[in-house]
Every structure is written in structure tokens, then in C-alpha cells.
Enzyme design. Structure first.
Site, short mmCIF file in Angstrom:
data_model
loop_
_atom_site.label_atom_id
_atom_site.label_comp_id
_atom_site.label_asym_id
_atom_site.label_seq_id
_atom_site.Cartn_x
_atom_site.Cartn_y
_atom_site.Cartn_z
N ASP A 61 -11.32 -0.87 -1.36
CA ASP A 61 -11.86 -2.45 -1.08
C ASP A 61 -11.02 -3.56 -1.45
O ASP A 61 -11.33 -4.79 -1.25
CB ASP A 61 -13.30 -2.53 -1.76
N ASP B 11 5.90 4.36 -7.06
CA ASP B 11 5.48 3.06 -6.62
C ASP B 11 4.88 2.25 -7.86
O ASP B 11 4.62 0.84 -7.58
CB ASP B 11 4.21 3.07 -5.68
#
Length: 494
Positions: free
Chosen positions: A134, A261
Site C-alpha cells: 500500500d 536491496d
């Protein structure tokens, strides 16, 4: 054009000059977008230390316009918001394209003194890289990141920083329904190993070359004149990462999710999720409830960092050329990490330099602590206080096997009596903090914050900004964790 004009009219001016070097790399590297507004934002916390470093006025935050701007509801004049694309290995598995799924890079500001710093919102809404997420951060994790960023900086451990946190009663679903928050983060650069992996694995070698040149020119200029600049860059990143891992291990910090990452190309601690400062010393400690295999356990962190550097080397190989040159750039890690860890542990003991003796003393005391799960921060602080004159009983009381502790103390005395450098209490006190951000302290501050009481967040920040001093007014924060602390579970959703 009309929409841009309206945004410009609404923009909040920090008074700082902005420039946007990362944006100059081109559209292959990012997607331009505006942060998504949150409902009725409110202030949660601010770091005046970070504000002063940026050159902001003392009362920079006191207007409604500033609150809206640092919640993503109003543009910051001069910023060029974007979400960057990267890829990476997650838990050792190639995950493909990732990217700033809930972060927006605003651009760079140039403080009156010091180098430029990028500002980034975390939790500012969906981006093209959010995947199934989200794009929001929750109050709980935002407070943890804010406090730990500033705590690590005060501990002299390379890290991203945090300027402020704003909250909103807007609901966000995680394991339960929580509320939204936005953290404003600062760093010289938020570029990760995964940025290089993205362009290498997708065959975009011109973009890989452009990114590498950008990082060298702006952050590692000495590499320009090397015979093989990409290999020289890899060697420098290797060195910084080795030093960072030694700092983590010495302070007892567990990151919890060391995916490629989440590895900074500048050797910074980045992306505070399921982190933890250890309570009882356990080399096998896992801070991330989601890490069921223990890949990112405390003792594994140095090896995982090397694995991640190897992944970076593979990504840079199209530019480096020969695999032997890439491996040569990684090789120093095997000596740099243990040497730096030895130096840091010797300093914790009170010695300016490591030696065979300090290495043996460190190994012996860590083995004893691991066997009894001795509280890591408390042992080391009491050790420093003992060197400064406190009774040895304060140390002996930490161990069930007092005879073993006495034998170690005797070995330390024998080492010091051999005519070499003597331990310095001041050095030990400067390397063994009285307070770290333990999970139970963060949980207590978060519980109050959920009731709109941010006093403990503010007080914790003030203490964590001075971690090597005693804080009698908050003596309990330097004490043993409560029994319930062992049941705290922190996962990737944190």
C-alpha cells in the site's frame, strides 16, 4: 501546466537550495510522482540535531505548512519527487525488480556547511514499485526507524539519518489495523547494491555504466584515476562494508534483513525494519521473526555482507571485465573485517590497539557471556565503569559461574601486568554506551505514542543522542529488560 503552477503556489519553502543530481540520470532510473497525502497529519517527533545539520531554523516545524509539507500533503519548493527502481536478492534468492515501494526521493539540499544530503519520504503512498503493498509506513515502524537512525549516528556508526516523523489516524492494515506515518530520511545517497543489480541483470549496461560513473564522480572521486575504476569502486565499497559490519558486531546490533536491496553503496546502515540491539548475548540470535532459517542471525551478518558484496561484484562484472579483478577487489574483506572488529573490541576493553592478548581476552569473555546469555550492553558498560574505579562485584554479579568470571578477570590483570599498554577507562567509557535502543524501550514509547503521547519518544531521543553519558533521571533505561521483553517479535512488516 496549470496543475504544476498550482503546486508551485502551494509549495513550502525550507529556505535551502535544492539540486537533483540523481534525477539527472534519466527516466530509466526512476518514475516521477508526487507523495500521496495523508489525512489530518500531526507531529510525532523531530530531530533538532538533524535540522541543525541541514541548516534549518530552530522553529522550522512550527507552522501548519511545514507539517503538511513533511507529511507529503504539500510540495517542498525546489524538490523533484521520484521513486527509483532497483532489484535485488532477498533471503538469498533473486527477487527481480523491486524499487522504492513506499519511498519518494525529494532531491538534494545543500546545507550552509557540509556536503549535500538527499531527503526522502518513507511511507508516502503507492509507487509503480509497490507491488502488492500500500506504500504506507505505520507509526510503530516509523518511530523505531526515527529513533534508531539518530541513535546509530550518535554511536558513531555510519547510517542514514532521520529529520522527523509525522502521523495520521488514517488506518493501515498490517497484522492488525494500525495508523499511518511518514518518516523524512536523510543521507548523502540512498543508492543500494540493488540499483547496480537491476541494470546488470536486465542487460542495461549503458545505464549500469552511467550509474557507476555517477557514484564514482560524486562519492568516490579517487576511483576515477584508477586503472579499472569500477573495480576500484568495488574495493572501496568492500572496505566500507567491512568496517560497518565490525561496528554492528561490536555494539551488538542485529539488522534483521540484509537483502542486497538493503545494502548501501556508501556503507551506511539503511532500512531499519526488524532490527535489534541484543539483550542477552547469543551469537545465534535472530532479530527478525520472519527469518525462519536464521540467514540473518547476528553471527551470520559478516558473512552475509560478503555474500552481498559478491552479488555486487557480479553486477559490476560487465564493467570490470575480468572476474579475477572483481575477486581481487573483494579479497581485502577477509582481513579488513576481523582487523576492524579486533580494534573495536580492544577499545571496548580499554586498549587503543588490538593485540594477541586483547583478541584472546575478547574471545574468552564472549564465550563466557554466550554460555550464560549475559546482558551484552550492561556487561560492557559495567566493565568500563570497573576500569574507572567501580567494584569488580558489579561484573561478577552478572555471572552464575562467578569462578569463571574471576578467572577471566585474573587473566586480564595478568595481561595488563606484562608491561604493555595499560587499559584506559576513558577509552572504554567512550566505546561502551550506557543506553541503546532496546526493543522494550521502543515498545514502551510506541504504546504511549498510540495514545498521542509522544513524550517518551522525545525523551528517548535526547538520551540516545548522548549514549556514552550516564542519565540518572532515566536510570531504568540503562537497566535490565523486563521479563516480557523476550516475547517481543519483530518481523519484516515492521
Amino acid at each position: 501546466m496549470q496543475e504544476e503552477a498550482q503546486l508551485a503556489n502551494q509549495a513550502f519553502d525550507t529556505g535551502l537550495p535544492w539540486h537533483n543530481r540523481f534525477a539527472g540520470l534519466g527516466p530509466a532510473f526512476y518514475t516521477r510522482l508526487q507523495p500521496v497525502a495523508v489525512r489530518e497529519p500531526y507531529w510525532v517527533a523531530r530531530s533538532q540535531s538533524m535540522a541543525r545539520e541541514l541548516g534549518l531554523e530552530e522553529d522550522w516545524w512550527r507552522t501548519q505548512e511545514a507539517l503538511e509539507a513533511f507529511s507529503g500533503n504539500r510540495p517542498l519548493a525546489g524538490s523533484q519527487p521520484l521513486a527509483s527502481v532497483y532489484s535485488g536478492h532477498q533471503f538469498g534468492v533473486w527477487a527481480g525488480q523491486l524499487g522504492d515501494g513506499r519511498a519518494v526521493l525529494l532531491g538534494e539540499v545543500t546545507p550552509p556547511q557540509g556536503p549535500s544530503l538527499e531527503l526522502q519520504f518513507k511511507g508516502s503512498g503507492m509507487t509503480p514499485y509497490s507491488r502488492m503493498g500500500d506504500g504506507r509506513a505505520v507509526l510503530r515502524s516509523s518511530i523505531r526507524e526515527f529513533l534508531c537512525s539518530e541513535a546509530m549516528h550518535a554511536l558513531r556508526i555510519p547510517t542514514t539519518r532521520a529529520l522527523c516523523v509525522t502521523g495520521s489516524d488514517q488506518p493501515v492494515r498490517r497484522e492488525t489495523i494500525e495508523t499511518a506515518a511518514v518518516v523524512t530520511r536523510a543521507a548523502p545517497s540512498f543508492i543500494r547494491f540493488g540499483h547496480f543489480e537491476h541494470f546488470s541483470h536486465t542487460g542495461q549496461h549503458e545505464e549500469l555504466k552511467k550509474l557507476t560513473g555517477y557514484v564514482i564522480d560524486n562519492f568516490y572521486p579517487a576511483c576515477r584515476d584508477a586503472a579499472n575504476p569500477p573495480a576500484a569502486l568495488l574495493a572501496e565499497v568492500t572496505s566500507r562494508t567491512a568496517s560497518l559490519m565490525a561496528a554492528w558486531q561490536a555494539i551488538g546490533f542485529c539488522h534483521g534483513v540484509m537483502n542486497t536491496d538493503n545494502m548501501s553503496i556508501l556503507g551506511l546502515t539503511i532500512d531499519y525494519g526488524p532490527f535489534q540491539f541484543m539483550d542477552g548475548f547469543d551469537p545465534n540470535h535472530i532479530s527478525n521473526h520472519s527469518d525462519t532459517s536464521g540467514r540473518y542471525a547476528y553471527k551470520q551478518q559478516p558473512q552475509v555482507a560478503y555474500w552481498n558484496l559478491f552479488a555486487l561484484a557480479q553486477a559490476l562484472l560487465p564493467l570490470i571485465g575480468e572476474p579475477d579483478d572483481a575477486m581481487a577487489a573483494l579479497e581485502p574483506y577477509k582481513a579488513l573485517f576481523p582487523a576492524e572488529l579486533d580494534r573495536r573490541m580492544a577499545a571496548k576493553l580499554g586498549f587503543a590497539q588490538a593485540s594477541d592478548g586483547t583478541r584472546a581476552l575478547t574471545a574468552d569473555i564472549l564465550a563466557l557471556m554466550a554460555g550464560e546469555r549475559t546482558d551484552y550492553p550492561i556487561f560492557w558498560r559495567r566493565w568500563a565503569e570497573h576500569l574507572a574505579g567501580a567494584s569488580a562485584d558489579t561484573l561478577r554479579d552478572l555471572f552464575v559461574d562467578r569462578a569463571a568470571a574471576d578467572r577471566w578477570l585474573q587473566r586480564f590483570q595478568e595481561h595488563s601486568a606484562q608491561g604493555g599498554p595499560q587499559p584506559e577507562a576513558g577509552l572504554a567509557l567512550e566505546n561502551n554506551p550506557s543506553v541503546v535502543l532496546r526493543n522494550h524501550l521502543a515498545e514502551q514509547a510506541i504504546a504511549l505514542a498510540n495514545q498521542k503521547d509522544f513524550s517518551m519518544v522525545e525523551q528517548l531521543l535526547a538520551v540516545l543522542e548522548n549514549p556514552f553519558k550516564d542519565h540518572p533521571e532515566h536510570a531504568a533505561w540503562a537497566g535490565f529488560p523486563p521479563d516480557w521483553a523476550s516475547s517481543i517479535q519483530i518481523s519484516c512488516s515492521s
